[in-house]
Design a protein around this motif. Structure first.
Motif, PDB file in Angstrom:
ATOM      1  N   TYR A 262      57.574  46.407   8.173  1.00  0.00           N
ATOM      2  CA  TYR A 262      58.456  46.207   7.102  1.00  0.00           C
ATOM      3  C   TYR A 262      59.995  46.731   7.840  1.00  0.00           C
ATOM      4  O   TYR A 262      60.513  47.568   7.561  1.00  0.00           O
ATOM      5  CB  TYR A 262      58.156  47.312   5.933  1.00  0.00           C
ATOM      6  CG  TYR A 262      58.853  46.981   4.715  1.00  0.00           C
ATOM      7  CD1 TYR A 262      59.206  45.607   4.282  1.00  0.00           C
ATOM      8  CD2 TYR A 262      58.886  47.800   3.550  1.00  0.00           C
ATOM      9  CE1 TYR A 262      59.631  45.135   3.143  1.00  0.00           C
ATOM     10  CE2 TYR A 262      59.703  47.393   2.509  1.00  0.00           C
ATOM     11  CZ  TYR A 262      59.744  45.887   2.257  1.00  0.00           C
ATOM     12  OH  TYR A 262      60.166  45.836   1.035  1.00  0.00           O
ATOM     13  N   ASP A 263      60.399  45.671   8.523  1.00  0.00           N
ATOM     14  CA  ASP A 263      61.484  45.965   9.169  1.00  0.00           C
ATOM     15  C   ASP A 263      62.773  45.460   8.409  1.00  0.00           C
ATOM     16  O   ASP A 263      62.582  44.948   7.320  1.00  0.00           O
ATOM     17  CB  ASP A 263      61.683  45.368  10.619  1.00  0.00           C
ATOM     18  CG  ASP A 263      61.349  43.762  10.367  1.00  0.00           C
ATOM     19  OD1 ASP A 263      61.508  43.188   9.540  1.00  0.00           O
ATOM     20  OD2 ASP A 263      61.418  43.152  11.607  1.00  0.00           O
ATOM     21  N   TYR A 264      64.180  45.570   8.931  1.00  0.00           N
ATOM     22  CA  TYR A 264      65.088  45.246   8.050  1.00  0.00           C
ATOM     23  C   TYR A 264      65.339  43.804   7.642  1.00  0.00           C
ATOM     24  O   TYR A 264      65.545  43.394   6.353  1.00  0.00           O
ATOM     25  CB  TYR A 264      66.557  45.577   8.851  1.00  0.00           C
ATOM     26  CG  TYR A 264      67.852  45.270   8.048  1.00  0.00           C
ATOM     27  CD1 TYR A 264      68.487  46.455   7.428  1.00  0.00           C
ATOM     28  CD2 TYR A 264      68.611  44.241   7.965  1.00  0.00           C
ATOM     29  CE1 TYR A 264      69.648  46.316   7.056  1.00  0.00           C
ATOM     30  CE2 TYR A 264      69.574  43.899   7.158  1.00  0.00           C
ATOM     31  CZ  TYR A 264      70.173  45.069   6.585  1.00  0.00           C
ATOM     32  OH  TYR A 264      71.300  45.103   5.808  1.00  0.00           O
ATOM     33  N   ARG A 265      64.936  42.970   8.612  1.00  0.00           N
ATOM     34  CA  ARG A 265      64.756  41.573   8.164  1.00  0.00           C
ATOM     35  C   ARG A 265      63.587  41.366   7.060  1.00  0.00           C
ATOM     36  O   ARG A 265      63.882  40.560   6.032  1.00  0.00           O
ATOM     37  CB  ARG A 265      64.288  40.835   9.344  1.00  0.00           C
ATOM     38  CG  ARG A 265      64.767  39.428   9.745  1.00  0.00           C
ATOM     39  CD  ARG A 265      64.092  38.439  10.838  1.00  0.00           C
ATOM     40  NE  ARG A 265      64.033  37.130  10.391  1.00  0.00           N
ATOM     41  CZ  ARG A 265      65.207  36.442  10.119  1.00  0.00           C
ATOM     42  NH1 ARG A 265      66.419  37.181  10.097  1.00  0.00           N
ATOM     43  NH2 ARG A 265      65.369  35.551   9.706  1.00  0.00           N
ATOM     44  N   ALA A 266      62.499  41.842   7.011  1.00  0.00           N
ATOM     45  CA  ALA A 266      61.427  41.748   6.075  1.00  0.00           C
ATOM     46  C   ALA A 266      61.964  42.451   4.730  1.00  0.00           C
ATOM     47  O   ALA A 266      61.416  42.067   3.889  1.00  0.00           O
ATOM     48  CB  ALA A 266      60.239  42.370   6.600  1.00  0.00           C
ATOM     49  N   LYS A 267      62.744  43.490   4.741  1.00  0.00           N
ATOM     50  CA  LYS A 267      63.395  43.962   3.395  1.00  0.00           C
ATOM     51  C   LYS A 267      64.480  43.407   2.874  1.00  0.00           C
ATOM     52  O   LYS A 267      64.422  43.101   1.570  1.00  0.00           O
ATOM     53  CB  LYS A 267      63.988  45.396   3.982  1.00  0.00           C
ATOM     54  CG  LYS A 267      62.891  46.558   4.144  1.00  0.00           C
ATOM     55  CD  LYS A 267      63.321  47.841   4.575  1.00  0.00           C
ATOM     56  CE  LYS A 267      62.088  48.882   4.812  1.00  0.00           C
ATOM     57  NZ  LYS A 267      62.643  49.874   5.170  1.00  0.00           N
TER      58      LYS A 267
END
Ligand code: ATP
Ligand code: MG
Ligand code: MG
Ligand code: MG
Length: 366
Positions: A262-267
């Protein structure tokens, strides 16, 4: 008379934009019959501006890089001459002036990450004697420091994943022993994080030595302390806690990230991560999550609100507590308000309740 609510947003952290998104939702949903909103923006550089509305702050910052916010950004709210006047205060001046000029009854600090969610702003508000939403100085600081937080979890018997912490200073002097210690104790994959941050900024998953080196160097760009954790194959569960001395836990939600983690992109960027509320879990697991969430809230001396995040290891079914977030994302599609919505407390009423808790806590401390 309506309660004047100062909403502080933006800020100097890597989560500046997330804060603007949260503040936009909060300002939109504070009941205009009960509250008068006083927007207080903090620019990326740390300048305080009274009366800059969230979207316009962002537009100005992203649109014309390097330009200083101007008078044209001021929002004029009818009936109040102070709001709408832009009051830029540079860091050498007393930031308390912004609070005084806004004449607020309570502050809603909608800041994520360092200089906002970490106790620094809370200390300022304590000194100024202004009631504010959320956790106090200690709770905020503990909630932001992944090392000290884990030490307390461990002390009260909450299950955590194994980890190691290093100083940037030591890494820069001699990376060799650090790489060896991580490999010997944690192995791959492991997660490398700045100790004080959020929104997955500065976090990487390392699968081998080369990635580990890059990951530590990357995390060290954000913080002088770096934490490395054993990576586990897990489901991600989150629970919302609300209250002061008798905190309540919401139903449990699950995050299904669109990326490998759950990285920045996925968030925030690709919009493909899923939120499942309530999480599909055996009742006893959900109950355990809720008990741990309240236990963590009390152990860290939190107040008002926190979102408590967990890992459920797939192979073993073991539950681990990952972290708390003392000012979690707060848009209408964010996990924290959605968990309360699903537990019977709609967004507007959640805001009312948080403000009541802020006033109650303020009175309690006097
Ligand atoms: P937040 O936005 O919730 O404040 P954060 O920046 O504090 O996030 P973490 O929640 O610690 O960061 O980690 C971000 C994500 O990285 C987690 O949601 C999870 O997907 C993954 N992750 C972190 N640590 C581990 C671990 N030890 N094992 C497996 N996955 C992990
Ligand atoms: Mg966090
Ligand atoms: Mg966070
Ligand atoms: Mg998290």
């Amino acid at each position: 008379r309506k309660l004047r609510v100062g909403v502080i947003f933006g800020g100097r952290s890597g989560e500046h934009e997330v804060s603007i998104a949260s503040a936009t939702s909060i300002i939109e949903h504070l009941d205009p019959n009960k509250y008068e909103v006083v927007p207080i923006a903090i620019t990326q550089e740390g300048r305080w501006l009274l009366g800059a509305a969230p979207q316009r702050l962002l537009a100005a910052e992203t649109g014309q890089e390097g330009t200083v916010l101007s008078e044209s950004l001021a929002v004029t709210l009818p009936g109040d001459p102070t709001v709408g006047r832009l009051v830029p205060l540079n860091q050498s001046e007393n930031v308390g002036q912004a609070l005084e000029a806004g004449r607020v009854d309570v502050i809603f600090p909608v800041l994520h990450g360092t200089y906002g969610e970490d106790g620094t702003l809370q200390g300022l508000l304590e000194m100024a004697g202004v009631p504010y939403v959320g956790c106090g100085v200690l709770g905020s600081a503990l909630g932001m420091d992944k090392e000290k937080m884990k030490m307390i979890f461990q002390a009260v018997g909450l299950p955590i994943v194994d980890y190691l912490v290093y100083r940037r200073h030591d890494w820069e002097r001699d990376p060799g022993p650090i790489l060896e210690a991580v490999e010997a104790r944690l192995g791959y994959p492991c997660f490398v994080k700045p100790v004080n941050l959020g929104s997955s900024v500065g976090i990487s998953k390392a699968h081998n030595r080369k990635e580990l080196e890059q990951a530590i160097a990357f995390a060290a760009e954000y913080d002088r302390k770096i934490i490395v954790e054993r990576g586990i194959d897990c489901r991600e569960l989150e629970c919302a806690v609300l209250g002061n001395d008798e905190p309540l836990a919401s139903v449990v939600g699950e995050i299904i990230p669109s990326n490998e983690f759950y990285d920045y992109r996925a968030k925030y960027i690709d919009n493909r991560s899923q939120i499942v509320i309530p999480a599909d879990l055996p009742q006893e697991t959900a109950e355990q999550v809720r008990r741990y969430a309240v236990q963590a809230f009390l152990a860290l001396d939190l107040s008002g609100l926190a979102r408590v995040d967990f890992f459920l290891q797939k192979a073993s079914g073991q539950l681990y507590i990952n972290e708390v977030n003392t000012m979690p994302g707060f848009t209408t599609i964010s996990m924290y308000p959605k968990l309360w919505q699903a537990s019977g407390l709609p967004y507007e009423q959640l805001l009312d309740h948080l403000i009541e808790l802020a006033l109650e806590r303020h009175t309690d401390r006097q």
